[in-house]
Design an enzyme around this catalytic site. Sequence first.
Site, PDB file in Angstrom:
ATOM      1  N   ASP A  11       0.848  -1.382   0.187  1.00 18.65           N
ATOM      2  CA  ASP A  11       0.052   0.059   0.256  1.00 18.65           C
ATOM      3  C   ASP A  11       0.937   1.337  -0.031  1.00 18.65           C
ATOM      4  O   ASP A  11       1.879   1.270   0.938  1.00 18.65           O
ATOM      5  CB  ASP A  11      -0.833  -0.155   1.167  1.00 18.65           C
ATOM      6  CG  ASP A  11      -1.889   0.892   1.479  1.00 18.65           C
ATOM      7  OD1 ASP A  11      -3.046   0.807   1.476  1.00 18.65           O
ATOM      8  OD2 ASP A  11      -1.524   2.305   1.160  1.00 18.65           O
ATOM      9  N   ASP A 106      -3.817   2.452  -5.084  1.00 21.03           N
ATOM     10  CA  ASP A 106      -2.746   2.338  -4.525  1.00 21.03           C
ATOM     11  C   ASP A 106      -2.304   1.049  -3.549  1.00 21.03           C
ATOM     12  O   ASP A 106      -1.376   1.216  -2.723  1.00 21.03           O
ATOM     13  CB  ASP A 106      -2.362   3.687  -3.533  1.00 21.03           C
ATOM     14  CG  ASP A 106      -2.941   3.448  -2.342  1.00 21.03           C
ATOM     15  OD1 ASP A 106      -3.992   2.713  -2.121  1.00 21.03           O
ATOM     16  OD2 ASP A 106      -2.369   3.983  -1.166  1.00 21.03           O
ATOM     17  N   GLU A 107      -3.173   0.049  -4.009  1.00 23.65           N
ATOM     18  CA  GLU A 107      -2.885  -1.400  -3.501  1.00 23.65           C
ATOM     19  C   GLU A 107      -2.635  -2.364  -4.036  1.00 23.65           C
ATOM     20  O   GLU A 107      -3.678  -2.551  -5.089  1.00 23.65           O
ATOM     21  CB  GLU A 107      -4.472  -1.491  -2.304  1.00 23.65           C
ATOM     22  CG  GLU A 107      -4.417  -0.991  -1.021  1.00 23.65           C
ATOM     23  CD  GLU A 107      -5.895  -1.373  -0.684  1.00 23.65           C
ATOM     24  OE1 GLU A 107      -5.875  -2.055   0.506  1.00 23.65           O
ATOM     25  OE2 GLU A 107      -6.998  -0.988  -1.351  1.00 23.65           O
TER      26      GLU A 107
HETATM   27  P1  TTP Z   1      -5.333   5.111   1.120  1.00 25.14           P
HETATM   28  O1  TTP Z   1      -4.280   3.759   0.950  1.00 25.14           O
HETATM   29  O2  TTP Z   1      -6.271   4.839   2.061  1.00 25.14           O
HETATM   30  O3  TTP Z   1      -4.368   6.436   1.783  1.00 25.14           O
HETATM   31  P2  TTP Z   1      -3.347   6.995   1.514  1.00 25.14           P
HETATM   32  O4  TTP Z   1      -2.431   6.288   0.527  1.00 25.14           O
HETATM   33  O5  TTP Z   1      -3.380   8.509   1.252  1.00 25.14           O
HETATM   34  O6  TTP Z   1      -2.392   6.960   3.284  1.00 25.14           O
HETATM   35  P3  TTP Z   1      -1.806   5.732   3.809  1.00 25.14           P
HETATM   36  O7  TTP Z   1      -0.358   6.190   3.878  1.00 25.14           O
HETATM   37  O8  TTP Z   1      -2.424   5.688   5.127  1.00 25.14           O
HETATM   38  O9  TTP Z   1      -1.981   4.554   3.093  1.00 25.14           O
HETATM   39  O10 TTP Z   1      -5.748   5.652  -0.076  1.00 25.14           O
HETATM   40  C1  TTP Z   1      -5.076   5.589  -1.373  1.00 25.14           C
HETATM   41  C2  TTP Z   1      -5.410   6.966  -2.075  1.00 25.14           C
HETATM   42  O11 TTP Z   1      -6.698   6.838  -2.289  1.00 25.14           O
HETATM   43  C3  TTP Z   1      -5.157   8.312  -1.315  1.00 25.14           C
HETATM   44  O12 TTP Z   1      -4.102   8.775  -1.594  1.00 25.14           O
HETATM   45  C4  TTP Z   1      -6.306   9.033  -1.981  1.00 25.14           C
HETATM   46  C5  TTP Z   1      -7.453   8.229  -2.370  1.00 25.14           C
HETATM   47  N1  TTP Z   1      -8.678   8.167  -1.247  1.00 25.14           N
HETATM   48  C6  TTP Z   1      -9.710   8.879  -1.710  1.00 25.14           C
HETATM   49  O13 TTP Z   1      -9.386   9.738  -2.663  1.00 25.14           O
HETATM   50  N2  TTP Z   1     -10.746   9.064  -0.877  1.00 25.14           N
HETATM   51  C7  TTP Z   1     -10.739   8.364   0.435  1.00 25.14           C
HETATM   52  O14 TTP Z   1     -11.661   8.368   1.248  1.00 25.14           O
HETATM   53  C8  TTP Z   1      -9.469   7.450   0.653  1.00 25.14           C
HETATM   54  C9  TTP Z   1      -9.649   6.752   1.946  1.00 25.14           C
HETATM   55  C10 TTP Z   1      -8.573   7.311  -0.197  1.00 25.14           C
HETATM   56 MG    MG Z   2      -1.941   4.187   0.871  1.00 24.43          MG
END
Ligand code: TTP
Ligand code: MG
Length: 355
Positions: A11, A106-107
């Site tokens: 992730d 992103d996963e």
């Molecule tokens: P996430 O992996 O949930 O968050 P992140 O990568 O920003 O942070 P972390 O370091 O905790 O992993 O989500 C990936 C991307 O998806 C995030 O950068 C933006 C988008 N996203 C949204 O647009 N709306 C949302 O509610 C979430 C959770 C994520």
């Molecule tokens: Mg993330």
Amino acid sequence: MSSVRKIALLDMDAFFAAAEQLRHPELKNRPFAIGGSPQKRGVIATANYLARRFGVKSAISSARALQLCPQLTLIPGDYSYYKQLSGQVADIIHRYCDKVEQASIDEFYLDLTDSPHFQGSASLIMEAIRSEIRELGITASAGISSIKMVAKIASDDNKPDGQKVVPPEELFSYLAKLPLKRIPGVGPSSLAKLQGGGFYLGADIQQAELGDLTSLLGERHGQSLFNRCQGIDPREVVTERVRKSKGVENTLAEDIDQLSQAEAIISDELYPELLRRLGEPVASQFKIHSQTVKLKFNDFSQTTASHSCNRLSAVLFIQLLRDAWQRSAGRSVRLIGISVALADEGEQRQLELDL
Ligand code: TTP
Ligand code: MG
């Protein structure tokens, strides 16, 4: 072959924010977030770690974010840019693993059970993948376990830029200690029901009667939570496509520091060799997914520039070279590589239909 699987979840850290910081380094020391404007009732997609200290996070309104952090810089999202960067991450992952499932932008889930790399060490494979991602200028975290659910949960344990392994013999005790809100699928309303029933940790579910859980949460959700807290999650990593790539690279006899020298190496040596290796059908038809140029600098760090395209193009390699070259920061170059990711059969058919 052992029956215990090795599954990893990778992730990206603060993904959209990291992507913006990559092209706007001046944002680095400021709290900022990607989100819609407060006048248009926008919401926050994500925030960098500085902004998160103020409580700014995904899904809150932009107006609320600005209350929490008045000095917040708010920037609009650029989804196609994030998608292109996510594609570069996918290309790196596919070089180490054939069985990859992209779960979101992103996963990625990887099934590393039968991987030949690093004598099958999932930890070392994930370290290597994360180190290549770091070369792009962004970071990722990973969780490794025998089941998907725990791989995902564990990917948060050492975030950012870290990873966590839960070996099979520790799976049950790891789940026992877990607060239920960390279990995917347990949202605020399920959590309230569970806490009302006296369930707080994985251990409480492990010791529960199945009937008590299904009456609280419903048949399907109750059963699934019960099984997963026992460490039972048979979901497979579902591979959408196996991206094959072909490339050529050249470690130079002497390091070079002129862009024109690099252009000549691509045009006169690497590209003709790539054409020869690809063979006529691929070289002339719509069988390409993307092209990549790789540079290794004299300090042994490397960078890549990629772009998606359907048909092989020498000009695109030169453009990508120029992009990658800008990151040299005074270093000379010791290796140049060019490669193409090939389109799979389904994509080829789609491309032909689109035409
Ligand atoms: P996430 O992996 O949930 O968050 P992140 O990568 O920003 O942070 P972390 O370091 O905790 O992993 O989500 C990936 C991307 O998806 C995030 O950068 C933006 C988008 N996203 C949204 O647009 N709306 C949302 O509610 C979430 C959770 C994520
Ligand atoms: Mg993330």
